[in-house]
Every structure is written in structure tokens, then in C-alpha cells.
Design a protein around this motif. Structure first.
Motif, PDB file in Angstrom:
ATOM      1  N   UNK A 104      -2.877  25.436  35.418  1.00  0.00           N
ATOM      2  CA  UNK A 104      -2.986  24.069  34.912  1.00  0.00           C
ATOM      3  C   UNK A 104      -3.308  24.137  33.429  1.00  0.00           C
ATOM      4  N   UNK A 105      -2.526  23.422  32.619  1.00  0.00           N
ATOM      5  CA  UNK A 105      -2.638  23.511  31.171  1.00  0.00           C
ATOM      6  C   UNK A 105      -2.522  22.135  30.540  1.00  0.00           C
ATOM      7  N   UNK A 106      -2.584  22.150  29.215  1.00  0.00           N
ATOM      8  CA  UNK A 106      -2.184  20.984  28.413  1.00  0.00           C
ATOM      9  C   UNK A 106      -1.587  21.514  27.116  1.00  0.00           C
TER      10      UNK A 106
ATOM     11  N   UNK B 216      -9.794  23.044  31.334  1.00  0.00           N
ATOM     12  CA  UNK B 216      -8.528  23.772  31.259  1.00  0.00           C
ATOM     13  C   UNK B 216      -8.649  24.980  30.344  1.00  0.00           C
ATOM     14  N   UNK B 217      -7.872  26.009  30.597  1.00  0.00           N
ATOM     15  CA  UNK B 217      -6.924  26.193  31.684  1.00  0.00           C
ATOM     16  C   UNK B 217      -7.635  26.486  33.002  1.00  0.00           C
ATOM     17  N   UNK B 218      -6.931  26.162  34.080  1.00  0.00           N
ATOM     18  CA  UNK B 218      -7.431  26.430  35.428  1.00  0.00           C
ATOM     19  C   UNK B 218      -6.361  27.206  36.177  1.00  0.00           C
ATOM     20  N   UNK B 219      -6.773  28.254  36.871  1.00  0.00           N
ATOM     21  CA  UNK B 219      -5.872  29.010  37.742  1.00  0.00           C
ATOM     22  C   UNK B 219      -6.161  28.582  39.177  1.00  0.00           C
TER      23      UNK B 219
ATOM     24  N   UNK C 275      -7.578  14.261  36.365  1.00  0.00           N
ATOM     25  CA  UNK C 275      -8.891  13.713  36.719  1.00  0.00           C
ATOM     26  C   UNK C 275      -9.810  14.825  37.203  1.00  0.00           C
ATOM     27  N   UNK C 276      -9.298  15.686  38.077  1.00  0.00           N
ATOM     28  CA  UNK C 276     -10.146  16.731  38.663  1.00  0.00           C
ATOM     29  C   UNK C 276     -10.399  17.910  37.728  1.00  0.00           C
ATOM     30  N   UNK C 277      -9.378  18.345  36.991  1.00  0.00           N
ATOM     31  CA  UNK C 277      -9.488  19.598  36.245  1.00  0.00           C
ATOM     32  C   UNK C 277      -9.406  19.445  34.726  1.00  0.00           C
TER      33      UNK C 277
ATOM     34  N   UNK D  86       1.625  23.798  35.287  1.00  0.00           N
ATOM     35  CA  UNK D  86       1.638  22.341  35.328  1.00  0.00           C
ATOM     36  C   UNK D  86       0.806  21.821  34.159  1.00  0.00           C
ATOM     37  N   UNK D  87       1.421  21.013  33.318  1.00  0.00           N
ATOM     38  CA  UNK D  87       0.710  20.331  32.240  1.00  0.00           C
ATOM     39  C   UNK D  87       0.079  19.076  32.853  1.00  0.00           C
ATOM     40  N   UNK D  88      -1.239  19.029  32.897  1.00  0.00           N
ATOM     41  CA  UNK D  88      -1.922  17.932  33.588  1.00  0.00           C
ATOM     42  C   UNK D  88      -1.697  16.594  32.892  1.00  0.00           C
ATOM     43  N   UNK D  89      -1.529  16.593  31.577  1.00  0.00           N
ATOM     44  CA  UNK D  89      -1.279  15.346  30.862  1.00  0.00           C
ATOM     45  C   UNK D  89       0.125  14.826  31.143  1.00  0.00           C
TER      46      UNK D  89
END
Length: 85
Positions: free
Chosen positions: A7-9, A57-60, A51-53, A36-39
């Protein structure tokens, strides 16, 4: 085969470092990962990941469960991918 998701941005230096680490680790172990780009996901109508992560970021994610955040825990990830593979 376990699923790995990053999870990135955009324009996130830590995310770029995590992507490089995952690229190397997954290549070594013969597996792939999704990013996956959370934005972007939120803009496309799915805000749940942001909302959750979004604040760590980043989250694996490993099999959709949080595995590590801010950096890749390489030793633990290699061990977990080996035992789940």
C-alpha cells in the motif's frame, strides 16, 4: 501461493524504498506483489484502505493482513513467504 500487497501513495520516498525492497525480495523467492495507491483507490470510490492505513504508509499486507509498515521487515517477510509458499 501467498499474496503480497504494498500500500503506497504518490511521491512517498518510503514507499519507493519499500517497492525496491519488495521487488528484490519477491524476485529472490519467485513470487509477485501487487501495489495499491490508497489515494487513487479512494478517488475511485474505495476509501477503506486509506482510512485504515493512510497514516502509516507504506504498508505490506500478506494475505490481506498487515505484515509491516513504514519499512519492509525483510527477515520476517522472507520467513513467512517461505513457510506459506
Amino acid at each position: 501461493m501467498p499474496t503480497v500487497t504494498l500500500l503506497t501513495r504518490a511521491e512517498c520516498a518510503a514507499c519507493a524504498a519499500a517497492r525496491a525492497d519488495l521487488t528484490r525480495i519477491c524476485a529472490d523467492l519467485g513470487t509477485d506483489f501487487d501495489e495499491v495507491d490508497v489515494d487513487r483507490a479512494a478517488a475511485d470510490g474505495d476509501p477503506a484502505l486509506r482510512v485504515e492505513f493512510g497514516d502509516r504508509l507504506p504498508v505490506v499486507l500478506l494475505d490481506d493482513d498487515e505484515h509491516s509498515y513504514w519499512e519492509v521487515d525483510e527477515e520476517r517477510l522472507r520467513a513467512d513467504l517461505t513457510t506459506r509458499g
